[in-house]
Design a protein around this motif. Structure first.
Motif, mmCIF file in Angstrom:
data_model
loop_
_atom_site.group_PDB
_atom_site.id
_atom_site.type_symbol
_atom_site.label_atom_id
_atom_site.label_comp_id
_atom_site.label_asym_id
_atom_site.label_seq_id
_atom_site.Cartn_x
_atom_site.Cartn_y
_atom_site.Cartn_z
ATOM 1 N N SER A 172 0.864 -1.177 0.000
ATOM 2 C CA SER A 172 0.000 0.000 0.000
ATOM 3 C C SER A 172 0.902 1.227 0.000
ATOM 4 N N MET A 173 0.719 2.113 -0.973
ATOM 5 C CA MET A 173 1.571 3.301 -1.091
ATOM 6 C C MET A 173 0.985 4.500 -0.360
ATOM 7 N N PHE A 174 -0.338 4.571 -0.311
ATOM 8 C CA PHE A 174 -0.993 5.695 0.349
ATOM 9 C C PHE A 174 -2.407 5.276 0.723
ATOM 10 N N SER A 175 -2.817 5.656 1.894
ATOM 11 C CA SER A 175 -4.192 5.465 2.331
ATOM 12 C C SER A 175 -4.517 6.622 3.255
ATOM 13 N N GLY A 176 -5.488 7.435 2.869
ATOM 14 C CA GLY A 176 -5.820 8.581 3.700
ATOM 15 C C GLY A 176 -6.849 9.479 3.061
ATOM 16 N N GLU A 177 -7.097 10.601 3.724
ATOM 17 C CA GLU A 177 -8.083 11.574 3.276
ATOM 18 C C GLU A 177 -7.419 12.617 2.382
ATOM 19 N N ALA A 178 -8.159 13.069 1.376
ATOM 20 C CA ALA A 178 -7.656 14.098 0.470
ATOM 21 C C ALA A 178 -8.819 14.950 -0.019
ATOM 22 N N THR A 179 -8.458 16.109 -0.560
ATOM 23 C CA THR A 179 -9.478 16.997 -1.124
ATOM 24 C C THR A 179 -9.484 16.969 -2.646
ATOM 25 N N PHE A 180 -8.403 16.430 -3.246
ATOM 26 C CA PHE A 180 -8.297 16.405 -4.707
ATOM 27 C C PHE A 180 -7.275 15.362 -5.128
ATOM 28 N N VAL A 181 -7.541 14.726 -6.277
ATOM 29 C CA VAL A 181 -6.615 13.755 -6.853
ATOM 30 C C VAL A 181 -6.536 14.026 -8.359
ATOM 31 N N ALA A 182 -5.326 13.982 -8.915
ATOM 32 C CA ALA A 182 -5.134 14.111 -10.359
ATOM 33 C C ALA A 182 -4.195 13.011 -10.824
ATOM 34 N N LEU A 183 -4.481 12.438 -11.993
ATOM 35 C CA LEU A 183 -3.637 11.397 -12.545
ATOM 36 C C LEU A 183 -3.894 11.244 -14.028
ATOM 37 N N PRO A 184 -2.953 10.588 -14.744
ATOM 38 C CA PRO A 184 -3.126 10.403 -16.185
ATOM 39 C C PRO A 184 -4.035 9.216 -16.477
ATOM 40 N N GLY A 185 -5.259 9.499 -16.898
ATOM 41 C CA GLY A 185 -6.197 8.442 -17.273
ATOM 42 C C GLY A 185 -5.965 8.016 -18.706
ATOM 43 N N GLU A 186 -6.655 6.988 -19.106
ATOM 44 C CA GLU A 186 -6.483 6.447 -20.454
ATOM 45 C C GLU A 186 -6.839 7.468 -21.532
ATOM 46 N N SER A 187 -7.840 8.306 -21.270
ATOM 47 C CA SER A 187 -8.285 9.277 -22.270
ATOM 48 C C SER A 187 -7.796 10.689 -21.989
ATOM 49 N N GLY A 188 -6.914 10.852 -21.022
ATOM 50 C CA GLY A 188 -6.401 12.172 -20.682
ATOM 51 C C GLY A 188 -6.299 12.346 -19.183
ATOM 52 N N GLU A 189 -5.910 13.536 -18.772
ATOM 53 C CA GLU A 189 -5.721 13.834 -17.348
ATOM 54 C C GLU A 189 -7.060 13.809 -16.618
ATOM 55 N N LEU A 190 -7.102 13.128 -15.486
ATOM 56 C CA LEU A 190 -8.298 13.068 -14.647
ATOM 57 C C LEU A 190 -8.087 13.918 -13.404
ATOM 58 N N GLY A 191 -9.073 14.721 -13.070
ATOM 59 C CA GLY A 191 -9.078 15.466 -11.824
ATOM 60 C C GLY A 191 -10.307 15.040 -11.049
ATOM 61 N N ILE A 192 -10.118 14.623 -9.803
ATOM 62 C CA ILE A 192 -11.219 14.056 -9.030
ATOM 63 C C ILE A 192 -11.397 14.832 -7.734
ATOM 64 N N LEU A 193 -12.609 15.307 -7.531
ATOM 65 C CA LEU A 193 -13.005 16.019 -6.313
ATOM 66 C C LEU A 193 -14.041 15.180 -5.575
ATOM 67 N N PRO A 194 -14.278 15.455 -4.290
ATOM 68 C CA PRO A 194 -15.335 14.739 -3.571
ATOM 69 C C PRO A 194 -16.666 14.861 -4.331
ATOM 70 N N GLY A 195 -17.411 13.761 -4.372
ATOM 71 C CA GLY A 195 -18.695 13.746 -5.062
ATOM 72 C C GLY A 195 -18.594 13.419 -6.537
ATOM 73 N N HIS A 196 -17.402 13.054 -7.015
ATOM 74 C CA HIS A 196 -17.198 12.739 -8.427
ATOM 75 C C HIS A 196 -18.106 11.593 -8.871
ATOM 76 N N THR A 197 -18.528 11.636 -10.106
ATOM 77 C CA THR A 197 -19.327 10.567 -10.692
ATOM 78 C C THR A 197 -18.525 9.265 -10.681
ATOM 79 N N PRO A 198 -19.154 8.140 -10.348
ATOM 80 C CA PRO A 198 -18.434 6.866 -10.351
ATOM 81 C C PRO A 198 -17.852 6.556 -11.732
ATOM 82 N N LEU A 199 -16.651 6.004 -11.742
ATOM 83 C CA LEU A 199 -16.032 5.577 -12.998
ATOM 84 C C LEU A 199 -14.941 4.577 -12.727
ATOM 85 N N ILE A 200 -14.618 3.829 -13.763
ATOM 86 C CA ILE A 200 -13.459 2.922 -13.756
ATOM 87 C C ILE A 200 -12.697 3.232 -15.028
ATOM 88 N N SER A 201 -11.386 3.378 -14.915
ATOM 89 C CA SER A 201 -10.567 3.712 -16.072
ATOM 90 C C SER A 201 -9.191 3.100 -15.927
#
Length: 141
Positions: A14-43
């Protein structure tokens, strides 16, 4: 303040487990930015840097060599074969490994082997770029 539960897991640990306010990462179709309440997805996740903004405003940067992300409104799970904290990235080692992979590519004729080496080259290029960006930003979050 709304938060997300973030879990980043590699094949090794496990590299990280905790609370956050925002997450960004390179998704398959481009950069993903995730905030609380984000629509469910798998990518799928492309090789690159995962940025986690923790509740205290500090950032955690983790290089992921691809994988899968599952997003629920308040939970984000990232599963990656390889994950390395940005502070542990070594650009020189990544570039050395990339040179070895390029030599292997030049010496192979089998199409399956070529595909494997090309995927490895893409991951190593992303790892070296992430190390360079992290080093040049002066960020040590």
């Amino acid at each position: 303040m709304a938060t997300l539960q973030i879990d980043v897991v590699s094949a090794e640990r496990s590299m990280f487990s905790g609370e956050a306010t925002f997450v960004a990462l390179p998704g398959e179709s481009g950069e993903l930015g995730i905030l609380p309440g984000h629509t469910p997805l798998i990518s799928r996740v492309r090789p690159g840097t995962l940025k986690i903004v923790k509740t205290d405003g500090t950032e955690e940067h983790i290089f992921v060599a691809g994988g899968v992300i599952e997003v629920q409104p308040n939970v984000v799970t990232v599963l990656s074969d390889t994950a390395i904290r940005a502070t542990d990235l070594d650009e020189a080692k990544a570039l050395e490994a990339r040179e070895r992979a390029q030599e292997a590519l030049a010496n192979t004729k089998d199409q399956d082997d070529i595909a494997v080496v090309e995927a490895e080259l893409a991951m190593l290029a992303a790892q070296a770029a992430a190390a360079r960006r992290f080093r040049n930003s002066g960020s040590r979050h």
